[in-house]
Structure formats: C-alpha cells, structure tokens
Design a protein around this motif. Sequence first.
Motif, PDB file in Angstrom:
ATOM      1  N   PRO B  90       0.813  -1.219   0.000  1.00 51.02           N
ATOM      2  CA  PRO B  90       0.000   0.000   0.000  1.00 51.02           C
ATOM      3  C   PRO B  90       0.846   1.268   0.000  1.00 51.02           C
ATOM      4  CG  PRO B  90      -0.818  -1.538   1.632  1.00 51.02           C
ATOM      5  CD  PRO B  90       0.475  -2.083   1.140  1.00 51.02           C
ATOM      6  N   LEU B  91       2.012   1.218   0.667  1.00 57.02           N
ATOM      7  CA  LEU B  91       2.864   2.410   0.675  1.00 57.02           C
ATOM      8  C   LEU B  91       3.333   2.751  -0.737  1.00 57.02           C
ATOM      9  CD1 LEU B  91       5.080   2.027   3.858  1.00 57.02           C
ATOM     10  CD2 LEU B  91       3.383   3.792   3.382  1.00 57.02           C
ATOM     11  N   ILE B  92       3.630   1.708  -1.509  1.00 55.17           N
ATOM     12  CA  ILE B  92       4.059   1.953  -2.894  1.00 55.17           C
ATOM     13  C   ILE B  92       2.912   2.595  -3.674  1.00 55.17           C
ATOM     14  CG2 ILE B  92       4.731   0.836  -5.053  1.00 55.17           C
ATOM     15  CD1 ILE B  92       6.215  -1.255  -3.320  1.00 55.17           C
ATOM     16  N   ILE B  93       1.720   2.005  -3.556  1.00 60.00           N
ATOM     17  CA  ILE B  93       0.560   2.563  -4.257  1.00 60.00           C
ATOM     18  C   ILE B  93       0.326   4.009  -3.791  1.00 60.00           C
ATOM     19  CG2 ILE B  93      -1.925   2.316  -4.665  1.00 60.00           C
ATOM     20  CD1 ILE B  93      -0.831  -0.059  -5.811  1.00 60.00           C
ATOM     21  N   ALA B  94       0.473   4.235  -2.481  1.00 57.85           N
ATOM     22  CA  ALA B  94       0.242   5.579  -1.940  1.00 57.85           C
ATOM     23  C   ALA B  94       1.249   6.570  -2.514  1.00 57.85           C
ATOM     24  CB  ALA B  94       0.335   5.539  -0.413  1.00 57.85           C
ATOM     25  N   ALA B  95       2.521   6.144  -2.577  1.00 58.25           N
ATOM     26  CA  ALA B  95       3.548   7.039  -3.108  1.00 58.25           C
ATOM     27  C   ALA B  95       3.282   7.328  -4.579  1.00 58.25           C
ATOM     28  CB  ALA B  95       4.927   6.406  -2.923  1.00 58.25           C
ATOM     29  N   VAL B  96       2.912   6.288  -5.328  1.00 60.68           N
ATOM     30  CA  VAL B  96       2.620   6.483  -6.750  1.00 60.68           C
ATOM     31  C   VAL B  96       1.457   7.455  -6.915  1.00 60.68           C
ATOM     32  CG1 VAL B  96       1.728   5.322  -8.809  1.00 60.68           C
ATOM     33  CG2 VAL B  96       3.554   4.264  -7.490  1.00 60.68           C
ATOM     34  N   LEU B  97       0.457   7.306  -6.051  1.00 60.33           N
ATOM     35  CA  LEU B  97      -0.718   8.187  -6.130  1.00 60.33           C
ATOM     36  C   LEU B  97      -0.301   9.656  -5.933  1.00 60.33           C
ATOM     37  CD1 LEU B  97      -4.116   7.501  -4.513  1.00 60.33           C
ATOM     38  CD2 LEU B  97      -3.045   9.649  -4.029  1.00 60.33           C
ATOM     39  N   ILE B  98       0.494   9.906  -4.893  1.00 63.72           N
ATOM     40  CA  ILE B  98       0.896  11.284  -4.603  1.00 63.72           C
ATOM     41  C   ILE B  98       1.726  11.845  -5.760  1.00 63.72           C
ATOM     42  CG2 ILE B  98       2.253  12.739  -3.050  1.00 63.72           C
ATOM     43  CD1 ILE B  98       1.516  10.813  -0.786  1.00 63.72           C
ATOM     44  N   VAL B  99       2.724  11.061  -6.191  1.00 66.13           N
ATOM     45  CA  VAL B  99       3.608  11.543  -7.261  1.00 66.13           C
ATOM     46  C   VAL B  99       2.809  11.761  -8.549  1.00 66.13           C
ATOM     47  CG1 VAL B  99       5.567  10.912  -8.719  1.00 66.13           C
ATOM     48  CG2 VAL B  99       5.661  10.503  -6.251  1.00 66.13           C
ATOM     49  N   ALA B 100       1.922  10.808  -8.879  1.00 64.20           N
ATOM     50  CA  ALA B 100       1.160  10.920 -10.124  1.00 64.20           C
ATOM     51  C   ALA B 100       0.286  12.173 -10.109  1.00 64.20           C
ATOM     52  CB  ALA B 100       0.293   9.675 -10.317  1.00 64.20           C
ATOM     53  N   LEU B 101      -0.385  12.427  -8.990  1.00 61.44           N
ATOM     54  CA  LEU B 101      -1.264  13.607  -8.937  1.00 61.44           C
ATOM     55  C   LEU B 101      -0.446  14.892  -9.053  1.00 61.44           C
ATOM     56  CD1 LEU B 101      -3.997  12.686  -6.333  1.00 61.44           C
ATOM     57  CD2 LEU B 101      -4.273  13.057  -8.784  1.00 61.44           C
ATOM     58  N   LEU B 102       0.723  14.918  -8.380  1.00 61.82           N
ATOM     59  CA  LEU B 102       1.551  16.121  -8.450  1.00 61.82           C
ATOM     60  C   LEU B 102       2.039  16.342  -9.880  1.00 61.82           C
ATOM     61  CD1 LEU B 102       3.560  15.990  -5.124  1.00 61.82           C
ATOM     62  CD2 LEU B 102       1.725  17.543  -5.786  1.00 61.82           C
ATOM     63  N   LEU B 103       2.471  15.238 -10.536  1.00 64.94           N
ATOM     64  CA  LEU B 103       2.936  15.367 -11.924  1.00 64.94           C
ATOM     65  C   LEU B 103       1.797  15.838 -12.821  1.00 64.94           C
ATOM     66  CD1 LEU B 103       5.195  12.227 -12.477  1.00 64.94           C
ATOM     67  CD2 LEU B 103       5.889  14.626 -12.462  1.00 64.94           C
ATOM     68  N   LEU B 104       0.612  15.226 -12.665  1.00 66.32           N
ATOM     69  CA  LEU B 104      -0.514  15.575 -13.535  1.00 66.32           C
ATOM     70  C   LEU B 104      -0.874  17.045 -13.390  1.00 66.32           C
ATOM     71  CD1 LEU B 104      -2.738  12.420 -13.112  1.00 66.32           C
ATOM     72  CD2 LEU B 104      -2.014  13.384 -15.293  1.00 66.32           C
ATOM     73  N   PHE B 105      -0.882  17.522 -12.137  1.00 66.07           N
ATOM     74  CA  PHE B 105      -1.292  18.911 -11.950  1.00 66.07           C
ATOM     75  C   PHE B 105      -0.203  19.892 -12.355  1.00 66.07           C
ATOM     76  CE2 PHE B 105      -4.879  17.101  -9.873  1.00 66.07           C
ATOM     77  CZ  PHE B 105      -5.875  18.014 -10.106  1.00 66.07           C
ATOM     78  N   SER B 106       1.075  19.545 -12.126  1.00 60.90           N
ATOM     79  CA  SER B 106       2.099  20.499 -12.560  1.00 60.90           C
ATOM     80  C   SER B 106       2.165  20.531 -14.087  1.00 60.90           C
ATOM     81  CB  SER B 106       3.454  20.170 -11.945  1.00 60.90           C
ATOM     82  OG  SER B 106       3.758  18.831 -12.148  1.00 60.90           O
ATOM     83  N   TYR B 107       1.926  19.364 -14.721  1.00 63.85           N
ATOM     84  CA  TYR B 107       1.886  19.320 -16.194  1.00 63.85           C
ATOM     85  C   TYR B 107       0.709  20.146 -16.714  1.00 63.85           C
ATOM     86  CZ  TYR B 107       1.448  17.137 -20.852  1.00 63.85           C
ATOM     87  OH  TYR B 107       1.336  16.908 -22.193  1.00 63.85           O
ATOM     88  N   LEU B 108      -0.424  20.005 -16.033  1.00 66.88           N
ATOM     89  CA  LEU B 108      -1.625  20.745 -16.441  1.00 66.88           C
ATOM     90  C   LEU B 108      -1.388  22.252 -16.316  1.00 66.88           C
ATOM     91  CD1 LEU B 108      -4.437  19.740 -17.331  1.00 66.88           C
ATOM     92  CD2 LEU B 108      -5.224  20.200 -15.035  1.00 66.88           C
ATOM     93  N   ARG B 109      -0.725  22.656 -15.230  1.00 65.05           N
ATOM     94  CA  ARG B 109      -0.484  24.090 -15.027  1.00 65.05           C
ATOM     95  C   ARG B 109       0.572  24.604 -15.992  1.00 65.05           C
ATOM     96  NH1 ARG B 109      -0.968  22.801  -8.751  1.00 65.05           N
ATOM     97  NH2 ARG B 109      -3.231  23.017  -8.613  1.00 65.05           N
ATOM     98  N   LEU B 110       1.450  23.703 -16.432  1.00 68.65           N
ATOM     99  CA  LEU B 110       2.435  24.065 -17.455  1.00 68.65           C
ATOM    100  C   LEU B 110       1.724  24.315 -18.781  1.00 68.65           C
ATOM    101  CD1 LEU B 110       5.600  23.950 -17.021  1.00 68.65           C
ATOM    102  CD2 LEU B 110       5.536  21.921 -18.462  1.00 68.65           C
ATOM    103  N   LEU B 111       0.724  23.480 -19.075  1.00 66.66           N
ATOM    104  CA  LEU B 111      -0.009  23.615 -20.345  1.00 66.66           C
ATOM    105  C   LEU B 111      -0.888  24.856 -20.338  1.00 66.66           C
ATOM    106  CD1 LEU B 111      -1.289  20.001 -21.126  1.00 66.66           C
ATOM    107  CD2 LEU B 111       0.544  21.238 -22.258  1.00 66.66           C
ATOM    108  N   HIS B 112      -1.463  25.164 -19.182  1.00 65.61           N
ATOM    109  CA  HIS B 112      -2.382  26.302 -19.087  1.00 65.61           C
ATOM    110  C   HIS B 112      -1.886  27.266 -18.017  1.00 65.61           C
ATOM    111  CE1 HIS B 112      -5.064  23.788 -21.447  1.00 65.61           C
ATOM    112  NE2 HIS B 112      -4.883  22.841 -20.564  1.00 65.61           N
ATOM    113  N   PRO B 113      -0.819  28.002 -18.294  1.00 65.21           N
ATOM    114  CA  PRO B 113      -0.232  28.842 -17.249  1.00 65.21           C
ATOM    115  C   PRO B 113      -1.187  29.930 -16.763  1.00 65.21           C
ATOM    116  CG  PRO B 113       0.895  29.166 -19.353  1.00 65.21           C
ATOM    117  CD  PRO B 113      -0.113  28.099 -19.565  1.00 65.21           C
ATOM    118  N   ALA B 114      -2.077  30.373 -17.640  1.00 62.66           N
ATOM    119  CA  ALA B 114      -2.974  31.465 -17.245  1.00 62.66           C
ATOM    120  C   ALA B 114      -3.896  31.014 -16.104  1.00 62.66           C
ATOM    121  CB  ALA B 114      -3.797  31.927 -18.435  1.00 62.66           C
ATOM    122  N   ALA B 115      -4.394  29.786 -16.219  1.00 64.69           N
ATOM    123  CA  ALA B 115      -5.308  29.276 -15.189  1.00 64.69           C
ATOM    124  C   ALA B 115      -4.541  28.975 -13.917  1.00 64.69           C
ATOM    125  CB  ALA B 115      -5.983  27.994 -15.673  1.00 64.69           C
TER     126      ALA B 115
END
Lengths: 610, 115, 212
Positions: B90-115
């Motif tokens: 579960p710790l591995i899944i938990a770490a993957v979850l945190i990292v994946a969400l952070l990557l997804l949101f930083s990528y999203l904010r990179l794509l749409h800097p205005a928002a």
Amino acid sequence: MSTIAMGHAGAEAAPAEKKGLWSWITTVDHKRIGILYGVTAFLFFLLGGLEALLIRWQLGAPDKTFLSPEAYNQLFTMHGTTMIFLGVMPLSAMFFNYFIPLLIGARDVAFPRLNAYSYWVFLFGGLVLNSSFLFNAAPDMGWFAYANLTSKQFSPGLNVDFWIIGLQILGIASLAAAVNFFVTIINLRAPGMKMMRMPMFVWMSLITQVLLLLAFPIITVALVLLMLDRSFGTHFFVPSGGGDPVLWQHLFWLFGHPEVYILILPAFGVVSEILPVFSRKPLFGYAAMVFSGCFIAFLGFGVWSHHMFSTGMGPMADTVFSLGTMLIAIPTGVKIFNWIGTVWGGSIQYKTPMYFALGFVAMFIIGGLSGVMHASPPADLQQTDSYFIVAHFHYVLFGGSIFALTAGAYYWFPKMTGRMLSESLGKVHFWLMFLGFNLTFAPMHILGLNGMPRRVYTYSAGMGFEFWNAVETAGSLILGFSFLIFIWNILKSLKSGEVATADPWHGATLEWSIPSPPQEWNFAVEPTVDGRDPLWELRRARGGTLPEPARVSGKGIHLPSPSYWPIVTAFGTALTLVGFLMHVTLWVILLGVAITMLGIFSWAFEPADH
Amino acid sequence: MDAQVATHEHAHPGPALYLRVAVILFVMTALEVLAFEVSHRPSMPLHELVQPLLNEILIILSAAKFALVAMFYMHLKQDSKIFSGLFVFPLIIAAVLIVALLLLFSYLRLLHPAA
Amino acid sequence: MAHDTAHALHPPTATGLDTRKLAIWTFIGSECLFFATLISNYLVYKGESLVGPLPHETSQCMLHGQMTTCEPIFEIPLVTFGTAVLLFSSFFVVLALNGAQQGNRKKLIGWLSATVVCGLFFIGMQVYEFYHFYHKGLGYTTNLFGSSFYTLTGFHGTHVTLGVIWLATMLVLAIRGKVPPEKSLNLEIAALYWHFVDVVWIVIFPVVYLMR
C-alpha cells in the motif's frame, strides 16, 4: 489423500435450528449474513431495475413527458448508484460471505461479529441513500458527482448530501468486510490448502478485497472534501476560491476505476468455478488465471484517467493512460482464452448455471472490445458522453457481472437452500434475459455513434433515434420480465422444489462435501486438502461415487455466540454520519458517536465464547 | 528478571536497542529542523549548499525515520514478511498516487499557465 | 473427532500468524491510502491559495475585516516539540509492551501512562496550534492552504485521539491486572496502530511544515 468426512458414523438428529427475527438480528453465522446480503441486495437490485425501466419508458418515444427532467436526473443517478453500491457489490458480498469459508474449509469468517456489523452498516447506508426519495431530494448529478455541478451554488438541495452520506456509510461497510475477508482467506484456509490450491473464486475474491482496501479510502477522503465544500464553505473543488474541479475527477476515478474491477473480479471467480464443473474438466491455466487477475488489479490502479480524456489533460498524460488501458486487454484476453480452453473438448453439461456462464463469456467479450476502442483518446472524444459508453459498460456490468452472478445464484442455490431450482424455468429465464439484454443494449452502440447523448431526458423527433430507442424499451421490458420468472422460480423452488443432494452438480470444491444446506458449523471434521479439485480427487479415489454426507449433532463444536452489539454499533456509525447530512446536527453526531463507542466497548469486552 | 529479559531478547529486541532508535529518531528530527533553518537564513553556514536541496534532504531523513519506526518499533524486521508486504505494497501505491497527482497537476499548469 | 473439536477452540491459522494482528496490519495498509489522498490534496493545492495567510511567507490577508500584512503562519519550535513528544511516545509504548511480555506490571503501567500523557500533550499542542493560527488570520475557509492544512492535520489528530482512547483503555486494563503476558498481544495491536499514527506524522511534519 484428502480427508473429507463423508457419511461417517456418529450421525445424530440435528438440534433444532435457531428461528425467529431476533436470531437473524443477532446472527454472526456467515451463511445467514450471506443470505441477508443476498435478499437485501436483490431487493435493491429490483429497485434499481425499476428505475431503469422508468428511464427506458421515458426514452421509448421522442419528446415524451412521462418523466420531468428533474425526475429523470434523479432516476439515472439513483439507478447507477444503486446498481453499483447496493446491487452488484453486495450480491458479490453474498457469495463472499456464504462461500469463502465453505470453499476454504473454514467454520466461519475470521471476525464473525465484524461481519454482522458490515451487513448492518450496509443496510443502513442503503436505507439512508434511498430515504432521499421521501424528501424528494434523490441525488441528481450522476453517480460520478462531477464537481462543480455538486457545489452548493449549482446543487443547493439535499440531493448531493444524501449521496455523500449514503456512500460514506456504505464505504465503511465495504472496508470492514474487506479486512474481514482478506484475513479470512489468508489465515483460515484448511490444512493443505496452499495459496495456489485455492478455488479461483477465492483468489478473485482476495484480489477484490485488496482493491477495496486500497480504493475505498480514496473515495472516503474525496467525499469528505466534497462535504466540507458543501457544508463548511471550503473551496477544494470550487474555482472561485482557487479549487480545481478536475481534482474531484482524479480522486473519484482513482477510486472509480479499481471499483470497476471490484465489480467484475468476483464475477470472473464465479464463472471460473462453474465452467470447469459443467465441462467436467479442471480449470485451464490455473496459474495464468491467478496472475492475470493480480495483473488486472495492479494495472487497474494506473489507468483511472482514461475516464477523463475529455477534460484535456494534455498529450503526455493522454498517451500514458491510453497505453496503460490498452495493456489491460492482455490479462483480460488471457482469462477469456482460459475459459474457452476450459470448455474446449469438455463433456459439457447443459445446465442453467452453464448457460449463464457461457452467456457471460460471450457478452463480456463484446463489452471488453468496445472498452479497448475508447482506450484511444481520439476515439474516446467521439464516444464519451454518448450512448456508446452506456452500451459498453452495460455489456461489462450486466452482460458481465449480472450474468455471472445469476450463474452463481443457479449454481449455489441448491447448497444455500437445499432445494433445486427448476431447470426449465431457468432456461426460459436465460433466453429471455439474453434476448432482452441484447435488444436493450446492442442498439445503444448505434445510437451512440449516431450522436445520441447520455444523461439527457428526451430527444426530438426526426433525429433518427426513434426506431432503436423503441427497440431498446421493448428489450428492457423483456429483460425485466425475465427477472419475474427468476423470482417465480425461486419462490416455487423454496415451496416445493426438488430436494437437493449434497453434490447435485458433481462439483470439485469443498462446499459440495457437506449437506445442503450446510449445518451451522459447516464442517463437522476439519477437511484436509491436497489438490486443487479435492472432491474430484476423492471421487476418483472412491471409484466415481461419493456417499451422501450425514447431518451430525455437532455436539462439542465450538461456535461464536450471537450478539446484538454489531447492529447497535452499526446504528451508531450510521447515525453519526447522518448527523452531517442536514446542516450538520451536532447532537445527532454526538449521540451517534456515543452509541458507537458504547457498542465498540461492549463488543470488545463481550465474552466471544460462552 | 534478567533471565526473563534474556529469553525475550530473542523474540523482540530489548530496551537498549529501542533507546538507540529513539536517540537516532530524535537526532534526525533535529537535523530536519536544522536543514529548514539553514535553508531559510542566508547568514547561516552551508546555506548555499542546503537551500536548493532542502526538499531532498527532508524526504531522505523522513523516509529513514519512517523505516526505523516500522522496522524496530513495529517489529517488521523480525516479524513475518507477510506483515511487511501488507505495509509496503500500500505504501508503494500511496507514493505512486501522490507523485502521479503532483505530476498531472504540474503538467496541467504548465499547459495552461494562465489558469 | 474429539481431537478436532479441541482444535476448533483455537485453531492454528494457515500462516501461523495471529488473526487479529493480521487484521490490524491490513487496516493500517488501507489507512496508508487514506492519508496519501489527504497529503495529495494538501500538496496539489500548495501555493494555489488566492489570499493569505501563507505557511512560510508574509502575505496580504483579511484580518478583523481589513486587508493587512499577515505574518507567516508556521512556528516551527512548538510543532518540533510536539513531534519529538509523539516520537518518544512510540518509544515509550514499545517499552510498555516489553514490560507486558515480561509480566512486569510496574514497567507496563509506568511506560503506558507515559505514552498516554504524551498523546494527550500532542493533542493539546494541536489544539493550541489551531487556536493560535486562527487568531493569526487563518480560518478554516480562509484559503486553500487553511482548508487543506486543517483537514489533513485534523484527521491525523482524530487518529491520535482514537489511539489515546485505545491506549487509555489498555492502561485501565493493565492497572486491573488484565494484561498478563499471554494477553500482551492486545497491547501489541494497539501499539501497532499507535506507531502507525506516529509514522504518518513523520511524513506530515516535513511535508507540511518544513518543505518549500
């Protein structure tokens, strides 16, 4: 040699069965709890089916006003929520409860009182969710509750709150049950039943519990955040305060995608029990079945965003999630080929459970193939929010889960009740269900690709949607009728059905070595196992026939005592959460917490054995 | 008394080891706070070195603390591997979850800097 | 048959592991995902607050009905002290368990009391912190930082509270002489939960209070 008690001496008259309402309220017997799950879930399932029929009636012709848009929204939301959380999941739980201990040769689950607690929490959760109809405030935002439609601004009523609290209560039931079954399977296996000898249903159940344990905490937090937004004024999913509605979608599908496998893996397990028995061949590729199940579950945690291609996640994220999703087709394909391999060349017994199991394989292939289609983002952008998606998930959820669970019901009914279901009525049920199902859902592929949007309460004449919608509505009536035959079959069998022997199908697994229905202690003598198909091995060793096991007195067999603390604690748990429902009522919450604490302490200090 | 301690030494490591772990945990916590202070005060020594690496230092120290508590206080080191698996997976899944969400949101904010 | 029923009282498990201990580990595994989701929520919204106050920077914020400059919210010394206390409580509870396994009641009761006191102190620290932060301008709904901070640490605090209740119950039982060595597993299970609450804080402390 397996030691499985068969027709031993020492048989005495069984003591009178415990009877009466109180005995059901205080029961901690996994078989009785299984029956409670089954009956409750089937009633909720019929309710969900009725909701579906109302939806279909509304869509039977263009521009109908049979349902208002508001009622339609409530019905499709409650249909989805009910079928998933109150229908398919607890129907699977019925089989977990009744058959996991029997299949692994145990006398009960690891924590019998916790098991009763799970059931009562589930029941209260279902009642809270459905009580929303009484307030004319049934959830109306879709079972996925996308932000920011769920914000106070756009959904000011209690509809969303009922959904949040109902699901939160149901989540507690699922988590408690998941801990229980996980520990039961790991720790209560009979001597000799190594992990790689467990029946496939037990394996798939084990994987399902892991998914429940890891996915439900995520939705729990997501629901808490949504509740905080609505009742306390935070802005987690509200853009005006800096929140991002897309985070809700991520959290929801981080739960929601594993949930899909929570719904289908038990069905895989049931079918993997039935196909070998009625083909008179061991399951083909046992190890491959186990590992593909594990692989599906593991990948299931990494593909949630394929539900979100239309949010515009960007090419990189789209690519990753698309590839991951397509990858899941491989272990699923492995399973399908193994089922075909099991039946291939077998001495097939054309009994009702086999009809439904084979129907499952065929229908699930169709649903699986359309699933691979929208793994591709460009295709998905055309298909999403259209009836094509509705067709897809009904082929996997109805054509998959419900066909398999019905197969399981026909297969295990004799064990649970001691009566056979009528074969002829069963086959009529199958053909009507098969026909009705395909008439209802196959045309949705066409309508979807022609652009009919889902979740819209009507459509205009002249759009070209009339013909197939009329066919679908006719099909849904046939489908509904097929379940009336099922109910008739059950009632008739309970009243005057042919008495079932211990092993009417020549089964391979331990539950068929004991009388039908099993006695309270399941196994008078703890069985020892030294193969994957213990009963077939025993049958072979005995030259093809097995004596009918005798009912024994069970004197000296130790069983956990009944207890009413599970239902008290469950009531306290549900009450605590209901306190958060209507404008946060502090005294209700405190009362609920007090009852819960009282229940837990009384439970903890109640002598488990007398 | 002493004999009892000796017999239990085998099943569970004794208080001496627990004390050593406690001291290490305490020192590591102090180091975490020290790294934080150093990175926030340009006047302090090693500021240039620590400042860009603060997050990495903190992650390593807290992972080490986590592992110490899990291995020695939660007895995972000598207990069944099944328990370790029940925690680590579960710790591995938990770490993957945190990292994946952070990557997804930083990528999203990179794509749409205005928002 | 007689042999079998005798077994049924305390059947040996398939893995040889205690069933309740397996259950608490399973539950702890599940809880990992609970806190991971809350931590994700905090981190995704880190730096996304529209108004102050902020964790480490001075900022413009609304205080007493007017926009003013707010001080950074976090004050590291207090929370460091609380962290140390929680870490020591983990140390104390293993000593208590050690005492229970040896049948040393004095050791058991002494260290278990110390654990409960530490737990209560940590809760007190958190209550004071919330109260203090609120008066520095960080209400629950002031900004995303406030909401996600209070939600994450609040849920952790709830777990600490449940742990304290559990351990206090064990303490009462220990004082009544109901935690003999053969029942030390009851304390071991409570202690496992307590250590888990501690390791969650080991993650929260740097991630929330110290990281940039």
